[in-house]
Scaffold this motif. Structure first.
Motif, PDB file in Angstrom:
ATOM      1  N   PHE A   1       0.837  -1.193   0.000  1.00  0.00           N
ATOM      2  CA  PHE A   1       0.000   0.000   0.000  1.00  0.00           C
ATOM      3  C   PHE A   1       0.877   1.250   0.000  1.00  0.00           C
ATOM      4  CE2 PHE A   1      -3.664  -2.339   2.384  1.00  0.00           C
ATOM      5  CZ  PHE A   1      -3.893  -3.088   1.233  1.00  0.00           C
TER       6      PHE A   1
ATOM      7  N   LYS B   1      -0.470   4.621  -0.159  1.00  0.00           N
ATOM      8  CA  LYS B   1      -1.051   5.700   0.643  1.00  0.00           C
ATOM      9  C   LYS B   1      -2.527   5.446   0.933  1.00  0.00           C
ATOM     10  CE  LYS B   1      -2.430   8.894  -3.067  1.00  0.00           C
ATOM     11  NZ  LYS B   1      -2.313  10.276  -3.554  1.00  0.00           N
TER      12      LYS B   1
ATOM     13  N   LYS C   1      -6.197   6.833   0.545  1.00  0.00           N
ATOM     14  CA  LYS C   1      -6.925   7.769  -0.307  1.00  0.00           C
ATOM     15  C   LYS C   1      -8.120   8.387   0.416  1.00  0.00           C
ATOM     16  CE  LYS C   1      -8.039   6.572  -4.469  1.00  0.00           C
ATOM     17  NZ  LYS C   1      -8.593   5.751  -5.577  1.00  0.00           N
ATOM     18  N   LYS C   2      -8.849   7.560   1.139  1.00  0.00           N
ATOM     19  CA  LYS C   2     -10.112   8.015   1.713  1.00  0.00           C
ATOM     20  C   LYS C   2     -10.442   7.194   2.947  1.00  0.00           C
ATOM     21  CE  LYS C   2     -14.994   8.637   0.373  1.00  0.00           C
ATOM     22  NZ  LYS C   2     -16.013   8.342  -0.668  1.00  0.00           N
TER      23      LYS C   2
ATOM     24  N   SER D   1      -9.870   3.301   2.092  1.00  0.00           N
ATOM     25  CA  SER D   1      -9.491   3.085   0.691  1.00  0.00           C
ATOM     26  C   SER D   1      -7.988   3.304   0.563  1.00  0.00           C
ATOM     27  CB  SER D   1     -10.238   4.050  -0.224  1.00  0.00           C
ATOM     28  OG  SER D   1     -11.628   3.842  -0.148  1.00  0.00           O
ATOM     29  N   PHE D   2      -7.253   2.220   0.317  1.00  0.00           N
ATOM     30  CA  PHE D   2      -5.809   2.288   0.151  1.00  0.00           C
ATOM     31  C   PHE D   2      -5.461   2.292  -1.340  1.00  0.00           C
ATOM     32  CE2 PHE D   2      -6.251   0.220   4.310  1.00  0.00           C
ATOM     33  CZ  PHE D   2      -5.325   0.913   5.084  1.00  0.00           C
ATOM     34  N   LEU D   3      -4.427   3.036  -1.708  1.00  0.00           N
ATOM     35  CA  LEU D   3      -3.886   2.991  -3.066  1.00  0.00           C
ATOM     36  C   LEU D   3      -2.647   2.118  -3.045  1.00  0.00           C
ATOM     37  CD1 LEU D   3      -4.137   4.151  -5.993  1.00  0.00           C
ATOM     38  CD2 LEU D   3      -2.441   5.871  -5.297  1.00  0.00           C
ATOM     39  N   THR D   4      -2.648   1.051  -3.859  1.00  0.00           N
ATOM     40  CA  THR D   4      -1.488   0.157  -3.903  1.00  0.00           C
ATOM     41  C   THR D   4      -0.393   0.783  -4.772  1.00  0.00           C
ATOM     42  OG1 THR D   4      -2.174  -1.073  -5.875  1.00  0.00           O
ATOM     43  CG2 THR D   4      -3.047  -1.822  -3.748  1.00  0.00           C
ATOM     44  N   ARG D   5       0.794   0.220  -4.692  1.00  0.00           N
ATOM     45  CA  ARG D   5       1.927   0.741  -5.475  1.00  0.00           C
ATOM     46  C   ARG D   5       1.739   0.503  -6.967  1.00  0.00           C
ATOM     47  NH1 ARG D   5       5.301   2.622  -1.884  1.00  0.00           N
ATOM     48  NH2 ARG D   5       5.300   1.716   0.215  1.00  0.00           N
TER      49      ARG D   5
ATOM     50  N   GLY E   1      -1.153   1.035  -8.346  1.00  0.00           N
ATOM     51  CA  GLY E   1      -2.193   1.965  -8.753  1.00  0.00           C
ATOM     52  C   GLY E   1      -3.628   1.498  -8.536  1.00  0.00           C
ATOM     53  N   LYS E   2      -3.808   0.357  -7.890  1.00  0.00           N
ATOM     54  CA  LYS E   2      -5.154  -0.146  -7.626  1.00  0.00           C
ATOM     55  C   LYS E   2      -5.671   0.380  -6.284  1.00  0.00           C
ATOM     56  CE  LYS E   2      -4.576  -4.478 -10.196  1.00  0.00           C
ATOM     57  NZ  LYS E   2      -4.583  -5.971 -10.099  1.00  0.00           N
ATOM     58  N   THR E   3      -6.991   0.395  -6.149  1.00  0.00           N
ATOM     59  CA  THR E   3      -7.616   0.794  -4.888  1.00  0.00           C
ATOM     60  C   THR E   3      -8.110  -0.451  -4.163  1.00  0.00           C
ATOM     61  OG1 THR E   3      -8.322   2.946  -5.749  1.00  0.00           O
ATOM     62  CG2 THR E   3      -9.475   2.115  -3.803  1.00  0.00           C
TER      63      THR E   3
END
Length: 343
Positions: free
Chosen positions: A29, A31, A33-34, A58-62, A64-66
């Motif tokens: 992960f 960052k 996001k929400k 809601s995590f953003l993976t490295r 680019g997926k949520t």
């Protein structure tokens, strides 16, 4: 000055806390996001509190997926949840972090909030399937719940501490029998004599068993359908480890048997089906544990079954809006089983 627990309802505060504490546990992960904050229990007074909060992250993976994960916290200003965190951590390391019989993943403990944070088990609980009269799911999940309890009871305890010592014996389970007797005397004196007689039987029978053995088992301590989560076709999780302790494994069997029967009776309304499900649970437990139901074990299970029925009755008698009509049949049934007639 505002109550400090209100910080956990502030999205910016929570985002900063989770960046520090949770991102490092999930290397994939990048960052957060929400965050959606969902209170499940929100009892906040001027300085004290008791909360259960879900954070839908809601995590953003490295790549680019949520990815959306449910993170939960339970916190109580006067009852630190460190024992819950320690319980989860011990079980996670003891094999409950893998396979089809699992638990929520422990994340971290906050001394400041007296709160445990954990990744929630995603799915519907067994009680929801009972309410829907989904017989197929009920009959699929109940044997797995039995398997899960066997796995817990067979977990070696040589490195386990007693995570909730008060909960290890009927006599000392919170809020304690003296408190219960006083409340019943004040609010339902017609049951006072019965309560004293019944609890003497429960305690004496438990003491009798522990005079014969020094062996202890890890038990869940609050085994009932709402704490059983179906996560997938084969996977289930058990949740809520506030009452995990070292005690007699028959207690989980008796408690779950009583609760599954009671809930099936209430929501399905078929005594024969309720008996069938209770037997399904017990037979699967015995088969997976590779033990036989002799007279001594049956007596212990029955003792905890009756005690759990009385705990349910006590809840209905003493809750904020009492419902004595729901308590009465439980009390009458236990009285008949214990052969107590003079009340």
């Amino acid at each position: 000055m505002q109550n400090k627990i209100l910080n956990l309802f502030d999205e910016q505060f929570v985002a900063k806390l989770f960046r520090e504490k949770i991102l490092k546990l999930y290397p994939d992960f990048a960052k957060i996001k929400k965050i959606k904050i969902i209170p499940h229990k929100n009892l906040v007074w001027e300085h004290t509190y008791h909360v259960v909060i879900e954070f839908e992250i809601s995590f953003l993976t490295r790549s680019g997926k949520t990815v959306i994960l449910p993170i939960f916290t339970t916190a109580h200003s006067s009852e630190p949840r460190k024992n819950v965190y320690d319980s989860l951590k011990f079980l996670w390391k003891s094999g409950f972090g893998k396979g089809y019989l699992t638990i929520p993943r422990p994340l971290f403990y906050s001394e400041y909030f007296k709160a445990v944070f954990y990744r929630g088990a995603q799915g519907k609980n067994l009680y929801q399937y009972i309410r829907q009269k989904n017989f197929k799911e009920i009959e699929t999940i109940v044997p797995k719940a039995a398997q899960w309890l066997v796995k817990l009871h067979q977990t070696p305890v040589d490195k386990a501490r007693n995570f909730n010592r008060q909960n290890s014996r009927i006599k000392t389970v919170v809020p304690g029998i003296k408190h219960i007797f006083k409340k019943i005397e004040d609010n339902h004196p017609e049951y006072s004599q019965f309560y004293r007689a019944a609890f003497k039987i429960f305690i004496d029978k438990e003491n009798e068993f522990f005079k014969k053995t020094k062996k202890l088992w890890l038990i869940h301590g609050d085994a009932h359908p709402e704490n059983v989560i179906k996560m997938g076709k084969k996977k289930i999780a058990i949740i809520d480890f506030t009452d995990l302790c070292l005690a007699d494994f028959a207690r989980d069997i008796g408690s779950f048997s009583q609760q599954i029967e009671y809930m099936c009776n209430r929501k399905i309304g078929d005594q024969r089906y309720s008996e069938k499900i209770k037997k399904l649970f017990l037979s699967n437990y015995l088969k997976n544990a590779k033990i036989k139901l002799d007279g001594a074990l049956k007596e212990r299970i029955d003792n905890y079954y009756n005690w759990t029925a009385m705990r349910t009755a006590t809840f209905f008698l003493l809750k904020a809006n009492p419902d004595p009509e729901r308590a009465k049949p439980l009390i009458e049934r236990v009285a008949k089983k214990l052969n107590i007639n003079n009340f």
